[in-house]
Scaffold this motif. Structure first.
Motif, PDB file in Angstrom:
ATOM      1  N   LYS A 178      31.038  46.710  47.398  1.00 18.44           N
ATOM      2  CA  LYS A 178      31.434  45.477  48.083  1.00 18.44           C
ATOM      3  C   LYS A 178      31.662  44.350  47.070  1.00 18.44           C
ATOM      4  O   LYS A 178      32.635  43.584  47.188  1.00 18.44           O
ATOM      5  N   TYR A 179      30.793  44.259  46.073  1.00 19.15           N
ATOM      6  CA  TYR A 179      30.925  43.238  45.037  1.00 19.15           C
ATOM      7  C   TYR A 179      32.214  43.438  44.233  1.00 19.15           C
ATOM      8  O   TYR A 179      32.971  42.479  43.999  1.00 19.15           O
ATOM      9  N   ILE A 180      32.475  44.668  43.815  1.00 21.87           N
ATOM     10  CA  ILE A 180      33.683  44.955  43.033  1.00 21.87           C
ATOM     11  C   ILE A 180      34.930  44.606  43.838  1.00 21.87           C
ATOM     12  O   ILE A 180      35.874  43.991  43.318  1.00 21.87           O
ATOM     13  N   GLU A 181      34.956  44.993  45.105  1.00 20.11           N
ATOM     14  CA  GLU A 181      36.128  44.717  45.937  1.00 20.11           C
ATOM     15  C   GLU A 181      36.353  43.215  46.082  1.00 20.11           C
ATOM     16  O   GLU A 181      37.494  42.746  46.056  1.00 20.11           O
ATOM     17  N   HIS A 182      35.261  42.457  46.219  1.00 22.43           N
ATOM     18  CA  HIS A 182      35.385  41.002  46.326  1.00 22.43           C
ATOM     19  C   HIS A 182      35.943  40.421  45.029  1.00 22.43           C
ATOM     20  O   HIS A 182      36.837  39.543  45.059  1.00 22.43           O
ATOM     21  N   GLN A 183      35.435  40.877  43.895  1.00 23.45           N
ATOM     22  CA  GLN A 183      35.913  40.387  42.604  1.00 23.45           C
ATOM     23  C   GLN A 183      37.360  40.795  42.365  1.00 23.45           C
ATOM     24  O   GLN A 183      38.155  40.023  41.816  1.00 23.45           O
ATOM     25  N   ASN A 184      37.716  42.016  42.792  1.00 21.95           N
ATOM     26  CA  ASN A 184      39.093  42.480  42.622  1.00 21.95           C
ATOM     27  C   ASN A 184      40.074  41.605  43.390  1.00 21.95           C
ATOM     28  O   ASN A 184      41.177  41.303  42.911  1.00 21.95           O
TER      29      ASN A 184
END
Length: 455
Positions: free
Chosen positions: A397-403
């Protein structure tokens, strides 16, 4: 003041006339329309020697192909030919420095270059040598401005082309040669400023992509809690991992199996445009992002039965061509033996996707230290840090938000580049057709240039 806004201070010419060429439009009254064959002493091409042996190559005369035509001055080439080659093949001749070359065939059609040294060419290049009435740098800009219109004159199917006769018959708009030189100098200055702005945006995109990869790599190897106790993973590429993570081989997380292909792969009985399963090629994955959304072919029932069938939301990894590129299916797809997949993976496959996408897991797996050499054993033998399931979901979830954040910034930079490229083309077109009068333009002093660069 920017490179683009400064041009607004230039006025139009006092009076115009019809050029007689639809895509050129009106030109200043005192300008002429020159047919290239009448303006140039020579318009020629070249050829390709029958083999690449040292008998023909290895000399000191640059041999220009369409690959060297990159809208810049050409001072050297990948291959040189010998004097013997020039003497042997009548279609080859040495063109003087300053000549303008344009690609006539295929995907490179319309691409341009100016010779910085004496050189010869292959048959796909059309070369304009010298003229008493046309400045070659001006010609370069004129051809650049109208290359899409020139491309539209091409013929042919899969490989459209224009021939030397069509190039020679082009009519170009031009003032007297001294004004052409002034226009070329003006465009050199203005396009250089725009190119600098474009380069800065390209550098920004590169940095944003690097930052995005660094965020992914850190998240899948160190987790999200900077205060978490750490331990040595015993794996060089991983370094320290959170103390509560497991460190394990991918093969202990899932079986690693290889795809399969029907043979011979070009047999039409294995393909059906209405087939249930998409046929996945390396090129399809190379051009895809996280998800495989587009393929060019589908397999027949027979073809699919002889391949490996994946359902939607399955992870696979390329081990040939673009080696190490992960992808996830969005619908039914078949993969050949240039891919491996993970049939018994029971965690969210996006976590493993991001590990592969970060690229760090491949360190040390290169053949002779350079070229990745992946197979089921090497992929299965990669050790990763594995968090608890709930933490895996948090990391994803964190990676997707940063992406999303990085992708928006990259998209904004890409849009900015496209806008500047469009304005660059519009500026060149306006100047070489006389819509902007730059006769009174003066090159800025060094101090003025320094001020422009900081503006």
């Amino acid at each position: 003041m920017t490179a683009l806004s400064e041009t607004k201070k230039y006025q139009a010419y006092p009076e115009y006339k019809d050029s007689g060429v639809e895509w050129v439009g009106d030109i200043p009254v005192k300008w002429e329309m020159w047919k290239l064959s009448h303006a140039y002493r020579e318009i020629g091409s070249g050829t390709t020697p029958p083999t690449t042996s040292d008998e023909w190559f290895g000399g000191d005369i640059p041999w220009v192909t369409t690959g060297e035509l990159r809208e810049t001055v050409i001072n050297g080439t990948k291959k040189n030919v010998s004097k013997k080659t020039i003497d042997t093949f009548s279609a080859l001749r040495i063109y003087p420095a300053g000549s303008v070359a344009m690609a006539m065939y295929g995907a490179t059609i319309g691409r341009l270059g100016i010779f910085g040294v004496d050189a010869t060419t292959n048959q796909a290049c059309c070369v304009m040598t010298a003229s008493d009435v046309i400045d070659n740098k001006y010609l370069f800009y004129w051809l650049w401005a109208f290359r899409q219109d020139i491309i539209n004159l091409s013929s042919g199917g899969g490989q459209p082309n224009i021939n030397q006769e069509k190039v020679a018959s082009l009519k170009i708009s031009a003032p007297i040669i001294d004004e052409q030189t002034q226009i070329a100098n003006f465009l050199d200055h203005e396009t250089a400023k725009i190119d600098t702005l474009i380069e800065k945006q390209q550098q920004l995109i590169k940095l944003l992509k690097e930052k995005r990869q660094a965020v992914i790599s850190h998240a899948v190897t160190k987790g999200l809690n900077p205060q978490a106790p750490m331990k040595d993973s015993g794996v060089e590429w991983l370094g320290e991992v959170p103390e509560h993570w497991d460190v394990m081989f991918i093969k202990h997380l899932s079986q690693v199996k290889r795809g399969a292909s029907p043979r011979p792969i070009d047999d039409p009985k294995y393909f059906d445009d209405n087939g249930e399963y998409a046929w996945t090629r390396i090129a399809d994955v190379s051009s895809a992002g996280m998800y495989l959304t587009t393929t060019t072919q589908r397999l027949s029932s027979l073809g699919a039965s002889l391949s490996v069938r994946l359902e939607a939301n399955e992870l696979f990894l390329s081990i040939a061509g673009t080696v190490g590129k992960p992808c996830i299916t969005v619908s039914k797809a078949c993969i050949h033996d240039g891919f491996v997949y993970f049939p018994t993976l029971d965690i969210n496959n996006k976590f493993l996707y991001y590990i592969f996408d970060a690229g760090q897991a491949y360190l040390g797996l290169g053949k002779m230290g350079t070229q990745l050499n992946l197979n089921t054993d090497t992929v299965g033998g990669i050790k990763i840090g594995l968090p608890p399931r709930n933490e895996i979901e948090q990391i994803i979830k964190y990676i997707e938000h940063q992406n999303v954040k990085h992708d928006k910034l990259i998209e904004r930079a890409v849009d900015s580049i496209h806008l500047m490229q469009e304005r660059r083309t519009a500026l060149i077109s306006a100047v070489v057709t006389g819509k902007i009068d730059v006769r009174n333009w003066q090159a800025p002093t060094s101090q003025e240039q320094a001020l422009e660069q900081t503006a």
